[in-house]
Design a protein around this motif. Sequence first.
Motif, PDB file in Angstrom:
ATOM      1  N   ASN A  19       0.826  -1.206   0.000  1.00  0.00           N
ATOM      2  CA  ASN A  19       0.000   0.000   0.000  1.00  0.00           C
ATOM      3  C   ASN A  19       0.861   1.257   0.000  1.00  0.00           C
ATOM      4  O   ASN A  19       0.607   2.205  -0.759  1.00  0.00           O
ATOM      5  CB  ASN A  19      -0.929   0.009   1.223  1.00  0.00           C
ATOM      6  N   VAL A  20       1.879   1.262   0.844  1.00  0.00           N
ATOM      7  CA  VAL A  20       2.754   2.431   0.942  1.00  0.00           C
ATOM      8  C   VAL A  20       3.482   2.661  -0.371  1.00  0.00           C
ATOM      9  O   VAL A  20       3.593   3.800  -0.853  1.00  0.00           O
ATOM     10  CB  VAL A  20       3.760   2.255   2.102  1.00  0.00           C
ATOM     11  N   VAL A  21       3.977   1.598  -0.986  1.00  0.00           N
ATOM     12  CA  VAL A  21       4.712   1.722  -2.249  1.00  0.00           C
ATOM     13  C   VAL A  21       3.796   2.258  -3.353  1.00  0.00           C
ATOM     14  O   VAL A  21       4.184   3.153  -4.121  1.00  0.00           O
ATOM     15  CB  VAL A  21       5.317   0.364  -2.665  1.00  0.00           C
ATOM     16  N   ILE A  22       2.590   1.740  -3.444  1.00  0.00           N
ATOM     17  CA  ILE A  22       1.650   2.204  -4.474  1.00  0.00           C
ATOM     18  C   ILE A  22       1.270   3.659  -4.246  1.00  0.00           C
ATOM     19  O   ILE A  22       1.195   4.464  -5.186  1.00  0.00           O
ATOM     20  CB  ILE A  22       0.394   1.302  -4.501  1.00  0.00           C
ATOM     21  N   LEU A  23       1.041   4.033  -2.994  1.00  0.00           N
ATOM     22  CA  LEU A  23       0.716   5.431  -2.688  1.00  0.00           C
ATOM     23  C   LEU A  23       1.888   6.354  -3.042  1.00  0.00           C
ATOM     24  O   LEU A  23       1.689   7.476  -3.506  1.00  0.00           O
ATOM     25  CB  LEU A  23       0.367   5.578  -1.203  1.00  0.00           C
ATOM     26  N   ALA A  24       3.103   5.865  -2.838  1.00  0.00           N
ATOM     27  CA  ALA A  24       4.288   6.655  -3.194  1.00  0.00           C
ATOM     28  C   ALA A  24       4.337   6.878  -4.702  1.00  0.00           C
ATOM     29  O   ALA A  24       4.634   7.983  -5.168  1.00  0.00           O
ATOM     30  CB  ALA A  24       5.560   5.948  -2.715  1.00  0.00           C
ATOM     31  N   PHE A  25       4.027   5.844  -5.466  1.00  0.00           N
ATOM     32  CA  PHE A  25       3.998   5.980  -6.925  1.00  0.00           C
ATOM     33  C   PHE A  25       2.928   6.973  -7.384  1.00  0.00           C
ATOM     34  O   PHE A  25       3.106   7.695  -8.362  1.00  0.00           O
ATOM     35  CB  PHE A  25       3.751   4.628  -7.576  1.00  0.00           C
ATOM     36  N   GLN A  26       1.818   6.999  -6.670  1.00  0.00           N
ATOM     37  CA  GLN A  26       0.714   7.884  -7.065  1.00  0.00           C
ATOM     38  C   GLN A  26       1.076   9.360  -6.912  1.00  0.00           C
ATOM     39  O   GLN A  26       0.395  10.226  -7.470  1.00  0.00           O
ATOM     40  CB  GLN A  26      -0.533   7.555  -6.244  1.00  0.00           C
ATOM     41  N   LYS A  27       2.138   9.641  -6.169  1.00  0.00           N
ATOM     42  CA  LYS A  27       2.562  11.030  -5.986  1.00  0.00           C
ATOM     43  C   LYS A  27       3.390  11.552  -7.166  1.00  0.00           C
ATOM     44  O   LYS A  27       3.676  12.739  -7.239  1.00  0.00           O
ATOM     45  CB  LYS A  27       3.381  11.168  -4.691  1.00  0.00           C
ATOM     46  N   LYS A  28       3.759  10.655  -8.062  1.00  0.00           N
ATOM     47  CA  LYS A  28       4.545  11.068  -9.215  1.00  0.00           C
ATOM     48  C   LYS A  28       3.688  11.840 -10.215  1.00  0.00           C
ATOM     49  O   LYS A  28       2.573  11.443 -10.530  1.00  0.00           O
ATOM     50  CB  LYS A  28       5.168   9.849  -9.898  1.00  0.00           C
ATOM     51  N   THR A  29       4.223  12.931 -10.707  1.00  0.00           N
ATOM     52  CA  THR A  29       3.510  13.735 -11.709  1.00  0.00           C
ATOM     53  C   THR A  29       3.399  12.983 -13.026  1.00  0.00           C
ATOM     54  O   THR A  29       2.358  12.963 -13.681  1.00  0.00           O
ATOM     55  CB  THR A  29       4.251  15.069 -11.951  1.00  0.00           C
ATOM     56  N   GLN A  71      -6.925  -2.159  -5.682  1.00  0.00           N
ATOM     57  CA  GLN A  71      -7.331  -0.880  -5.115  1.00  0.00           C
ATOM     58  C   GLN A  71      -6.690  -0.682  -3.738  1.00  0.00           C
ATOM     59  O   GLN A  71      -7.168  -1.213  -2.742  1.00  0.00           O
ATOM     60  CB  GLN A  71      -8.862  -0.814  -4.988  1.00  0.00           C
ATOM     61  N   PRO A  72      -5.606   0.056  -3.655  1.00  0.00           N
ATOM     62  CA  PRO A  72      -4.953   0.269  -2.357  1.00  0.00           C
ATOM     63  C   PRO A  72      -5.787   1.175  -1.457  1.00  0.00           C
ATOM     64  O   PRO A  72      -6.627   1.941  -1.922  1.00  0.00           O
ATOM     65  CB  PRO A  72      -3.639   0.950  -2.743  1.00  0.00           C
ATOM     66  N   LYS A  73      -5.521   1.080  -0.167  1.00  0.00           N
ATOM     67  CA  LYS A  73      -6.202   1.952   0.787  1.00  0.00           C
ATOM     68  C   LYS A  73      -5.626   3.356   0.716  1.00  0.00           C
ATOM     69  O   LYS A  73      -4.496   3.559   0.275  1.00  0.00           O
ATOM     70  CB  LYS A  73      -6.019   1.402   2.212  1.00  0.00           C
ATOM     71  N   LYS A  74      -6.404   4.320   1.173  1.00  0.00           N
ATOM     72  CA  LYS A  74      -5.895   5.688   1.280  1.00  0.00           C
ATOM     73  C   LYS A  74      -4.953   5.756   2.484  1.00  0.00           C
ATOM     74  O   LYS A  74      -5.032   4.932   3.398  1.00  0.00           O
ATOM     75  CB  LYS A  74      -7.058   6.664   1.467  1.00  0.00           C
ATOM     76  N   PHE A  75      -4.088   6.759   2.498  1.00  0.00           N
ATOM     77  CA  PHE A  75      -3.092   6.877   3.560  1.00  0.00           C
ATOM     78  C   PHE A  75      -3.750   6.887   4.937  1.00  0.00           C
ATOM     79  O   PHE A  75      -3.278   6.247   5.878  1.00  0.00           O
ATOM     80  CB  PHE A  75      -2.256   8.152   3.363  1.00  0.00           C
ATOM     81  N   GLU A  76      -4.853   7.609   5.070  1.00  0.00           N
ATOM     82  CA  GLU A  76      -5.556   7.734   6.360  1.00  0.00           C
ATOM     83  C   GLU A  76      -6.127   6.402   6.838  1.00  0.00           C
ATOM     84  O   GLU A  76      -6.439   6.230   8.029  1.00  0.00           O
ATOM     85  CB  GLU A  76      -6.668   8.768   6.252  1.00  0.00           C
ATOM     86  N   GLN A  77      -6.285   5.456   5.921  1.00  0.00           N
ATOM     87  CA  GLN A  77      -6.849   4.156   6.283  1.00  0.00           C
ATOM     88  C   GLN A  77      -5.791   3.140   6.713  1.00  0.00           C
ATOM     89  O   GLN A  77      -6.119   2.073   7.213  1.00  0.00           O
ATOM     90  CB  GLN A  77      -7.633   3.582   5.093  1.00  0.00           C
ATOM     91  N   LEU A  78      -4.528   3.484   6.485  1.00  0.00           N
ATOM     92  CA  LEU A  78      -3.463   2.542   6.809  1.00  0.00           C
ATOM     93  C   LEU A  78      -3.265   2.437   8.319  1.00  0.00           C
ATOM     94  O   LEU A  78      -3.344   3.425   9.040  1.00  0.00           O
ATOM     95  CB  LEU A  78      -2.152   2.979   6.151  1.00  0.00           C
ATOM     96  N   ASN A  79      -2.992   1.218   8.775  1.00  0.00           N
ATOM     97  CA  ASN A  79      -2.826   0.950  10.199  1.00  0.00           C
ATOM     98  C   ASN A  79      -1.349   0.702  10.511  1.00  0.00           C
ATOM     99  O   ASN A  79      -0.793  -0.336  10.166  1.00  0.00           O
ATOM    100  CB  ASN A  79      -3.664  -0.262  10.597  1.00  0.00           C
ATOM    101  N   PHE A  80      -0.705   1.675  11.156  1.00  0.00           N
ATOM    102  CA  PHE A  80       0.717   1.569  11.491  1.00  0.00           C
ATOM    103  C   PHE A  80       0.942   1.139  12.943  1.00  0.00           C
ATOM    104  O   PHE A  80       2.086   0.935  13.348  1.00  0.00           O
ATOM    105  CB  PHE A  80       1.409   2.922  11.276  1.00  0.00           C
TER     106      PHE A  80
END
Length: 398
Positions: free
Chosen positions: A178-188, A213-222
């Motif tokens: 999830n974190v890796v996919i969210l990181a990719f989504q930040k690319k322009t 479908q990855p979770k949104k950052f706020e949904q991630l459980n750390f």
Amino acid sequence: MNPSASGWINKHFSHLQHTVLDKKFNNKQYYLKLQETGFIYAHSTKTLTYTDTSPINFTLEELTKINLFDALAFVYFSEKKEATKKQFIEDTVEFYQLLENESIWKIKLSFFKAKPEDTLEKIIQHRIQINESYIQKNFSHLITNALLFVDVLAFKEYLTKQKHPKNYLIELESLITNVVILAFQKKTIKDKYENLVLKLLESSLRYHKIQPQPKKFEQLNFKNFTNHFETKYILDLASITIYSDEEIEKQEYAFIEKLGNQLGFTTTEVDKNITRMLQFLNAHKNEISYFNYSNSIQHFYKNTNRMVRVLIMRNKKRLLKEIFESKELVILLSKSTHKDLSESEKHKVKEQLLDICKTVPSLAIFILPGGSVLLPILIKFIPQLLPSAFNENRVEKN
């Protein structure tokens, strides 16, 4: 010590004891040192136990084996300070046996019946490999499992809580993807690297598959991942993901800063961590497979060149002995250092070198079908092993 030959664990362990275990590193110190080896970034360039060894002595695969074994030993003896080597090996084999029963990638378990040391060597060999041929088709040189440190984290969890780490591993792999996919989504600009790195990641997963479908950052459980090894590793994976196109944009940095703060790191600590990553990548970028895959012919040559050099240096004494026992070959090699050989003479050199390779088991690769392709590389390195008297044109360096 040869990590590609049977019995390497027993030979290696005393060196590990002296160079790492006896140093009494805490978790932060050890992780930082492991980070510097490249193991965390899925590309080991050295080990902590053989820091003064020439780079040609170990292949990428062998360096990875050593680093994985050493990291497993570090977490084990940090938890069980009075344990013996025998207990460590047996407990590690038992841990991997538990994991294999739950893995989505099944292997033959016959080697679990061998001696513990032999079994662990085979397990480590299996673990450092990726699961699919897709990556091998896209890279012409060795790729090792990108998530090997997950094994170390799971082993630590297993030792600490004394329970099956299945749920821990599923949750950890899910969080990482999830974190890796969210990181990719930040690319322009989305590019070739995203699919490539995701494929590498997917091929390294053992207990979880990438969800569409990855979770949104706020949904991630750390909340279940709070120790230093876990938080630093998640941060490092995200950091190297955003740098896959060799630049860090504002929104990408903002994401890493937010992630770091969520994991308990200050902005200053996040900056220092990114700096360490950039230092490593800038020093080794040309060697790292996921930054270099466009020129497959060039990388095939580089990897083959390195492999042949390792084989030659490991068998240097035996090889030179065999060469000097062949008078005609010595004459031709001496002649080749200051004069071009004729076609028939070149043919004789190749034939006689192949005969020598038959007598040195480790060089058997040269006499296999297609092995003749490697001969020019073998011949290239031979002059470097010969006495300087062989080369009348050699210029001595001051």
